[in-house]
Scaffold this motif. Structure first.
Motif: not given
Length: 425
Positions: A213-237
């Motif tokens: 929260p508050g940042s814009s660059t993904p963590k690249v070492n995450t393997m399971l605990d993602f917090n943004l699930w997207t279709w074509n890098s977009r989240a609802f809405p």
């Protein structure tokens, strides 16, 4: 919205690991750059053999140049800024201004030449996921080719040997580059345009990010605990609806480049699983579903007849995949009356909010203060109030009066009298 990058020529071009025509690589076709996150409607192929184009959800298809019988594309690997949904942008890596990159559409038997220019701060490669091609064109850094150094261009040449649904992504520092959004869709259409023809053909990729929260660059070492699930890098809405005309035969092609499986579920219709990354399923072997599980690295094509008018939910059936950023360590407070403690905390922290003593539904409507560039956990508003959704969720909108080829949003469905759930009085 669209800018063009000029031609690069001659000496800057390096050849890929394989036999590549140096004459053909003497000049590079210009690369279209689009950073708009809207769904762009398909256009009629300007040259080459005819095909029925697909619609990339919140994306677009790459233009090409015909040269000496070759269909030439130019992909630029580069940092991009992608709007995940209104109110949040992510600093990603992608192709030609977007993440995922543009969809590549060709026809079975096409000779395809793809120029890949590396404008990342490190080396990369390009793997053509699921394709049959010469070993030296497979794009695995260190195994089938040298990595593409920063600032250089490599050329890939092969024949699109079989029709179907494919992807492209790097095979170099893959943990970092795919976590940063480097991927794209590929469709090889059959020689006969009437084969497998549908009225609407949608495509998108499943991807996931871990962005504090508050940042814009993904963590690249995450393997399971993602917090943004997207279709074509977009989240609802921020995910556009899939708009259909009543009676249309509709195909949806989905590719999974996350690190977990996704059971994709459609409301109001049953569908057939008609294709995989291995090819089209014979009609006698297709099976009906309302949910199909798509494993990591897999592609699935589903088809249905849009016979039921309305706004139908379409989503991953893992509940936490239809939510946006949320802390995994938040305790469950259901049934706990902590109003007295909350009143004391509010004196110290004016913006403190009591969370989840009756469940989490309240969070979909509360105007909870958030860090800049952060999406609410549950968000979106429908015709009857808060939708309480996020992440991998959108709607399939079926309308009687939607014109053929019209993909514009018709607004919310007006349910005929006597067809809505009602309160018992």
């Amino acid at each position: 919205m669209v800018s063009r990058r000029g031609f690069l020529t001659g000496a800057a071009t390096m050849l890929g690991a394989g036999l590549v025509s140096r004459a053909g690589a003497a000049s590079i076709p210009e690369a279209a750059i689009i950073n708009d996150a809207r769904t762009l409607p398909p256009s009629v192929p300007p040259n080459g053999r005819h095909f029925n184009p697909v619609v990339t959800l919140n994306g677009w298809s790459a233009p090409w140049r015909m040269k000496d019988g070759w269909k030439e594309f130019h992909l630029i690997a580069e940092p991009v800024l992608r709007e995940i949904a209104p109110g949040m942008k992510a600093t990603l890596w992608g192709y030609n201004g977007s993440s995922p990159g543009p969809t590549i559409e060709v026809v079975e038997g096409d000779k395809v030449r793809i120029f890949v220019t590396n404008k990342l701060p490190e080396h990369t490669t390009m793997h053509w996921h699921g394709q049959r091609l010469p070993n030296g064109m497979d794009g695995v850094g260190g195994l089938t080719q040298p990595q593409i150094p920063a600032g250089k261009t490599y050329v890939y040449e092969f024949e699109a040997r079989r029709p179907g649904t494919f992807m492209y992504h790097p095979h170099a520092d893959e943990m970092t580059q795919m976590a940063m959004g480097m991927m794209g869709f590929w469709v090889t259409h059959p020689k006969n345009p009437a084969l497998h023809r549908v009225d609407r053909d949608f495509v998108f990729l499943l991807n996931a990010y871990d962005i504090d929260p508050g940042s814009s660059t993904p963590k690249v070492n995450t393997m399971l605990d993602f917090n943004l699930w997207t279709w074509n890098s977009r989240a609802f809405p921020g995910i556009d609806p899939l708009v259909c005309r009543l009676g249309d035969r509709v195909r949806i092609r989905i590719g999974n480049l996350t690190m977990t499986n996704h059971p994709i579920h459609l409301h109001g219709h049953e569908f057939e699983v008609t294709g995989t990354d291995g090819g089209w399923i014979p009609k006698t072997a297709r099976w009906p579903e309302v949910t199909t599980d798509i494993a990591v690295g897999q592609m699935r094509a589903i088809e249905f007849d849009a016979t039921e008018a309305g706004d139908w939910a379409f989503h991953c059936h893992k509940s936490h995949h239809t939510m946006n950023a949320m802390g995994h360590d938040v305790p469950t407070m259901i049934g706990v009356d902590h109003r007295k403690a909350a009143s004391k905390i509010i004196k110290l922290i004016p913006d403190y909010m009591v969370m989840g003593e009756r469940g989490m539904a309240d969070m979909g409507e509360m105007e909870m203060p958030l860090p800049d560039n952060t999406l609410p956990m549950m968000t979106g508003t429908g015709p009857f109030g808060a939708l309480e959704m996020g992440g991998m969720f959108t709607t399939v909108k079926v309308r009687k009066n939607q014109k053929p080829g019209d993909f514009s949003d018709p607004g919310w469905y007006r349910q005929p009298a006597g067809t809505s759930a009602y309160e018992l009085t």
